[in-house]
Design a protein around this motif. Structure first.
Motif, PDB file in Angstrom:
ATOM      1  N   THR A 337       6.337 -34.955  21.228  1.00 26.83           N
ATOM      2  CA  THR A 337       6.294 -34.201  22.419  1.00 26.83           C
ATOM      3  C   THR A 337       4.695 -34.027  22.652  1.00 26.83           C
ATOM      4  N   SER A 338       4.264 -33.247  23.952  1.00 24.63           N
ATOM      5  CA  SER A 338       2.870 -33.263  24.251  1.00 24.63           C
ATOM      6  C   SER A 338       2.765 -31.731  24.334  1.00 24.63           C
ATOM      7  N   ALA A 342       0.623 -24.417  19.314  1.00 24.44           N
ATOM      8  CA  ALA A 342      -0.524 -24.621  18.338  1.00 24.44           C
ATOM      9  C   ALA A 342      -0.149 -25.509  17.199  1.00 24.44           C
ATOM     10  N   GLN A 343      -0.910 -26.144  16.385  1.00 29.05           N
ATOM     11  CA  GLN A 343      -0.599 -26.540  14.945  1.00 29.05           C
ATOM     12  C   GLN A 343      -0.151 -25.452  14.139  1.00 29.05           C
ATOM     13  N   LYS A 344      -0.616 -24.352  14.198  1.00 29.08           N
ATOM     14  CA  LYS A 344      -0.138 -23.440  13.251  1.00 29.08           C
ATOM     15  C   LYS A 344       1.154 -22.808  13.752  1.00 29.08           C
ATOM     16  N   VAL A 345       2.472 -22.857  13.208  1.00 25.81           N
ATOM     17  CA  VAL A 345       3.574 -22.479  13.769  1.00 25.81           C
ATOM     18  C   VAL A 345       3.688 -20.821  13.860  1.00 25.81           C
ATOM     19  N   PRO A 346       3.919 -20.141  14.975  1.00 27.38           N
ATOM     20  CA  PRO A 346       3.980 -18.753  14.851  1.00 27.38           C
ATOM     21  C   PRO A 346       4.918 -18.385  13.858  1.00 27.38           C
ATOM     22  N   GLU A 347       4.527 -17.067  13.330  1.00 30.55           N
ATOM     23  CA  GLU A 347       5.388 -16.520  12.272  1.00 30.55           C
ATOM     24  C   GLU A 347       6.897 -16.307  12.638  1.00 30.55           C
ATOM     25  N   PHE A 348       7.853 -16.570  11.540  1.00 33.95           N
ATOM     26  CA  PHE A 348       9.076 -16.755  12.140  1.00 33.95           C
ATOM     27  C   PHE A 348       9.864 -15.350  12.282  1.00 33.95           C
ATOM     28  N   GLU A 349      10.545 -15.063  13.319  1.00 34.27           N
ATOM     29  CA  GLU A 349      11.130 -13.926  13.541  1.00 34.27           C
ATOM     30  C   GLU A 349      12.597 -13.954  13.903  1.00 34.27           C
ATOM     31  N   GLN A 350      12.841 -15.209  14.453  1.00 37.17           N
ATOM     32  CA  GLN A 350      14.482 -15.443  15.120  1.00 37.17           C
ATOM     33  C   GLN A 350      14.568 -16.920  15.573  1.00 37.17           C
ATOM     34  N   LEU A 351      15.812 -17.465  15.174  1.00 31.37           N
ATOM     35  CA  LEU A 351      16.196 -18.874  15.537  1.00 31.37           C
ATOM     36  C   LEU A 351      17.419 -18.818  16.294  1.00 31.37           C
ATOM     37  N   GLU A 352      17.576 -19.312  17.423  1.00 27.33           N
ATOM     38  CA  GLU A 352      18.898 -18.994  18.211  1.00 27.33           C
ATOM     39  C   GLU A 352      19.252 -20.670  18.599  1.00 27.33           C
ATOM     40  N   PHE A 353      20.476 -20.858  18.289  1.00 27.98           N
ATOM     41  CA  PHE A 353      21.375 -22.015  19.054  1.00 27.98           C
ATOM     42  C   PHE A 353      21.841 -21.336  20.175  1.00 27.98           C
ATOM     43  N   ARG A 354      21.795 -21.839  21.489  1.00 28.51           N
ATOM     44  CA  ARG A 354      22.185 -21.248  22.585  1.00 28.51           C
ATOM     45  C   ARG A 354      23.159 -22.343  23.383  1.00 28.51           C
ATOM     46  N   MET A 414      11.053 -19.777  21.934  1.00 28.51           N
ATOM     47  CA  MET A 414      10.422 -20.791  22.431  1.00 28.51           C
ATOM     48  C   MET A 414      11.400 -22.211  22.151  1.00 28.51           C
ATOM     49  N   GLU A 415      11.457 -23.056  23.100  1.00 28.74           N
ATOM     50  CA  GLU A 415      12.369 -24.328  23.025  1.00 28.74           C
ATOM     51  C   GLU A 415      11.996 -25.070  21.918  1.00 28.74           C
ATOM     52  N   MET A 416      12.483 -25.554  20.995  1.00 26.88           N
ATOM     53  CA  MET A 416      11.945 -26.384  19.688  1.00 26.88           C
ATOM     54  C   MET A 416      11.523 -27.624  20.123  1.00 26.88           C
ATOM     55  N   ARG A 417      12.094 -28.433  21.215  1.00 27.60           N
ATOM     56  CA  ARG A 417      11.762 -29.604  21.522  1.00 27.60           C
ATOM     57  C   ARG A 417      10.380 -29.490  22.098  1.00 27.60           C
ATOM     58  N   SER A 418       9.618 -28.371  22.470  1.00 25.33           N
ATOM     59  CA  SER A 418       8.511 -28.614  22.756  1.00 25.33           C
ATOM     60  C   SER A 418       7.402 -28.462  21.717  1.00 25.33           C
ATOM     61  N   LYS A 420       5.619 -30.022  18.321  1.00 21.42           N
ATOM     62  CA  LYS A 420       5.275 -31.523  17.592  1.00 21.42           C
ATOM     63  C   LYS A 420       6.261 -31.504  16.276  1.00 21.42           C
ATOM     64  N   GLU A 421       6.414 -32.886  16.203  1.00 22.70           N
ATOM     65  CA  GLU A 421       7.379 -32.975  15.071  1.00 22.70           C
ATOM     66  C   GLU A 421       7.012 -32.625  13.779  1.00 22.70           C
ATOM     67  N   GLN A 422       5.550 -32.593  13.403  1.00 21.56           N
ATOM     68  CA  GLN A 422       5.328 -31.993  12.082  1.00 21.56           C
ATOM     69  C   GLN A 422       5.254 -30.392  12.251  1.00 21.56           C
ATOM     70  N   ASP A 423       5.168 -29.959  13.476  1.00 22.56           N
ATOM     71  CA  ASP A 423       5.273 -28.433  13.405  1.00 22.56           C
ATOM     72  C   ASP A 423       6.641 -27.911  13.074  1.00 22.56           C
ATOM     73  N   TRP A 424       7.576 -28.748  13.641  1.00 23.33           N
ATOM     74  CA  TRP A 424       9.231 -28.442  13.516  1.00 23.33           C
ATOM     75  C   TRP A 424       9.438 -28.445  12.080  1.00 23.33           C
ATOM     76  N   PHE A 425       8.978 -29.591  11.388  1.00 23.02           N
ATOM     77  CA  PHE A 425       9.146 -30.040   9.965  1.00 23.02           C
ATOM     78  C   PHE A 425       8.788 -28.811   8.941  1.00 23.02           C
TER      79      PHE A 425
END
Length: 612
Positions: A337-338, A342-354, A414-418, A420-425
């Protein structure tokens, strides 16, 4: 520099690929081959002139200095033929080393970029193996066959025909008419041989795999326990015999072409030589030229026979290899994705499958159907369900291995498909049931899961984690401690028990700074009591991070803060262990069933791999 591109690769790439890997060495080998071809043609003239001068000297009974000149030229020709091969070999080794590195790197990186679903596809795996296997030999063979055919054989044929045409033009036409059909016969024979070898290759791969099963160290325990050697040996023998018979057929084709070609070439060469006899008698051809051309024509006809058969067979083989390379280069890669994250992933608070719905590529069956789930920082979650409920699929979506889903997966909204792959990992650290056992040192096995092992306290952190997981004493007691190599490769290597490996791998996950820890049934080798104790310790160590346990066993799941029960791709129930028992629903039935197993058998379920 060779770069793997998405394009159609053809037989011309038999030369282009080596040239792109090492232009200097490839050109040097090409020049060496070209000189050899010219030398073979020039030899016809040199031998003819030398013989004529010698005959003239004998007849005139006077020494001619020109004899020495042609004799020296003959010595130079012989000398070149002796050193030519070694010169070519030096440059060939050089380009093979460089080419092997470049081609393997490009193909390996391509494989690493492939969409994840392709890595689970057997046909893609077989295609990849065909492309990557024996690259070094393929590079050498493809260049040698290409140059032999186009730089040595063809110029040699044309050169000899040209010499004949200079003296008797119609004889050159006769030789062409009589010998060129041999090229087409050779091509047909070569293609038959190639297709026979290709058919045999399928059975060869099978019998080689079965041979590894029968002899390998990895299968020795089950081989002894189950006593399946005789049955597998029968399968190996059947595959081996099938491959052997096909190879014998290919050998028979080659031998038939060789014998038939030899007979035909002998007859043709004899006929052409007979035609030249009157020309020699009449003086149209000198004695030296007659002898030299007779030898050259015999070699020429022989070249057009079995040499061409072998060359065309190899070229046909590499044409197929280029088709495989074309398919491999065209395999779809993961889409990057483009987005503006940011390269630094925001601090985790919540993850949701909707309302997530997902089916695997090539299938219309939805594995997850309108699935919804919420994970929050610092909480421990468990996902349970029967085989096929969607647990493994959930893991693949969580970790971003598959992204073509309907609905939304939101990280802090934030939708995780936005991402970048390495940020997701970077968000997840995982321990899988089928975890990798690297034949590296203990330290490397644990650190391979950490993105940064350079910190001053990393080794202390590693030891502290393994202490809490109850394996530090065993590791420290090894001959080289944390430097001890694991596995069965080296003399001093040490292999761990299943339970020790699982603790080590859990330590690998904890060494990662990811905010979400994912455990996919990593404790199958432990008894239920040990599993519960380990999960409890894991929960203490991972305090402050979200953890997700995927498990068939429910005895340890009650430690989770929140439990999701999957059925048919949906959340059938959710809540705490107590709440779910009070509902007397799916979870309660599963839990009561497992309790009865513990009572009857005295041990817990070992768990198993889910297949979706």
């Amino acid at each position: 520099m060779f770069v793997l591109k998405e394009r159609k690769y053809t037989w011309l790439d038999m030369y282009k690929i080596p040239f792109s890997c090492d232009p200097v060495s490839t050109i040097a080998v090409t020049i060496q081959k070209a000189i050899t071809a010219l030398v073979n043609v020039f030899q016809v003239v040199v031998v003819a002139e030398f013989l004529d001068k010698m005959v003239q000297a004998v007849v005139n009974q006077s020494f001619n200095k020109e004899v020495i000149v042609w004799f020296v030229l003959m010595l130079l020709i012989v000398s070149w033929k002796r050193i030519s091969y070694n010169i070519g070999r030096i440059f060939t080794k050089h380009f093979v080393i460089r080419g092997n590195k470049q081609v393997l790197c490009e193909c390996t990186e391509k494989r690493d970029r492939l969409s994840y679903y392709l890595l689970e596809d057997p046909e893609t795996e077989e295609l990849t193996n065909r492309v990557l296997n024996n690259v070094e030999n393929n590079l050498n063979e493809m260049l040698q066959r290409f140059l032999n055919f186009f730089v040595v054989y063809i110029p040699r044929i044309v050169g000899v025909l040209f010499i004949i045409a200079l003296h008797v033009w119609w004889l050159a036409i006769v030789v062409m008419v009589m010998t060129i059909p041999l090229i087409f016969i050779s091509m047909r024979g070569g293609q038959k041989i190639y297709h026979a070898n290709k058919e045999a290759a399928i059975y060869e791969r099978r019998h080689k795999y079965l041979f590894d099963v029968l002899t390998g160290r990895e299968t020795v325990e089950e081989r002894s326990l189950f006593g399946y050697t005789k049955k597998v040996n029968e399968q190996w023998h059947n595959q081996y015999e099938t491959a052997r018979k096909i190879n014998i057929k290919a050998t028979a084709i080659f031998a038939a072409n060789m014998q038939g070609g030899s007979m035909v070439t002998s007859i043709l060469a004899s006929i052409i030589c007979l035609i030249m006899v009157p020309l020699a008698v009449s003086g149209a051809l000198s004695l030296g030229l007659f002898v030299s051309l007779s030898t050259a024509i015999y070699d020429l006809v022989n070249l057009m026979g079995w040499e061409m058969t072998r060359a065309v067979s190899q070229i046909a083989k590499f044409k197929e290899y280029m088709r495989d390379l074309t398919k491999f280069a065209a395999l779809p890669e993961r889409k990057e994705t483009s987005g503006d994250i940011a390269q630094k992933v925001p601090e985790f608070e919540q993850l949701e499958f909707r309302n997530v719905t997902f089916h695997y590529p090539g299938s219309d069956v939805d594995i997850l159907k309108g699935f919804s789930m919420v994970l929050k920082k610092g909480a421990h979650y468990a996902v349970v369900g029967e085989n096929g409920a969607g647990k493994s699929t959930l893991i693949k979506l969580l970790t971003g291995l598959y992204r073509d889903y309907e609905g939304e997966i939101l990280y802090n909204g934030m939708e995780m498909r936005s991402f970048k792959e390495q940020d997701w990992f970077q968000i997840f650290s995982c321990t899988f049931q089928d975890f990798a056992r690297y034949y590296l040192s203990v330290e490397e096995n644990i650190g391979i899961g950490s993105r940064n092992m350079e910190g001053a306290n990393k080794k202390e952190d590693m030891q502290e984690i393994l202490k809490k997981l109850g394996i530090h004493k065993e590791i420290a007691a090894l001959k080289y401690g944390y430097k001890t190599r694991l596995g069965k490769l080296d003399k001093d290597s040490v292999d761990l028990s299943g339970g020790q490996w699982q603790r080590l791998v859990m330590g690998r996950a904890l060494m990662n700074d990811a905010p979400i820890l994912l455990l996919d049934e990593p404790t199958a080798a432990l008894d239920p009591i040990s599993e519960s104790e380990l999960y409890e310790k894991f929960g203490e160590i991972s305090r402050g991070r979200a953890t997700i346990f995927i498990s068939h066993r429910l005895g340890s799941i009650k430690l989770a803060d929140h439990i999701y029960v999957l059925k048919n791709g949906c959340v059938a129930e959710q809540g705490t262990h107590r709440e779910l028992l009070e509902k007397q629903g799916v979870y309660a039935v599963m839990y009561e069933t497992q309790q009865s197993w513990y009572t009857k058998e005295g041990e817990g379920e070992t768990g198993g791999k889910e297949s979706n």
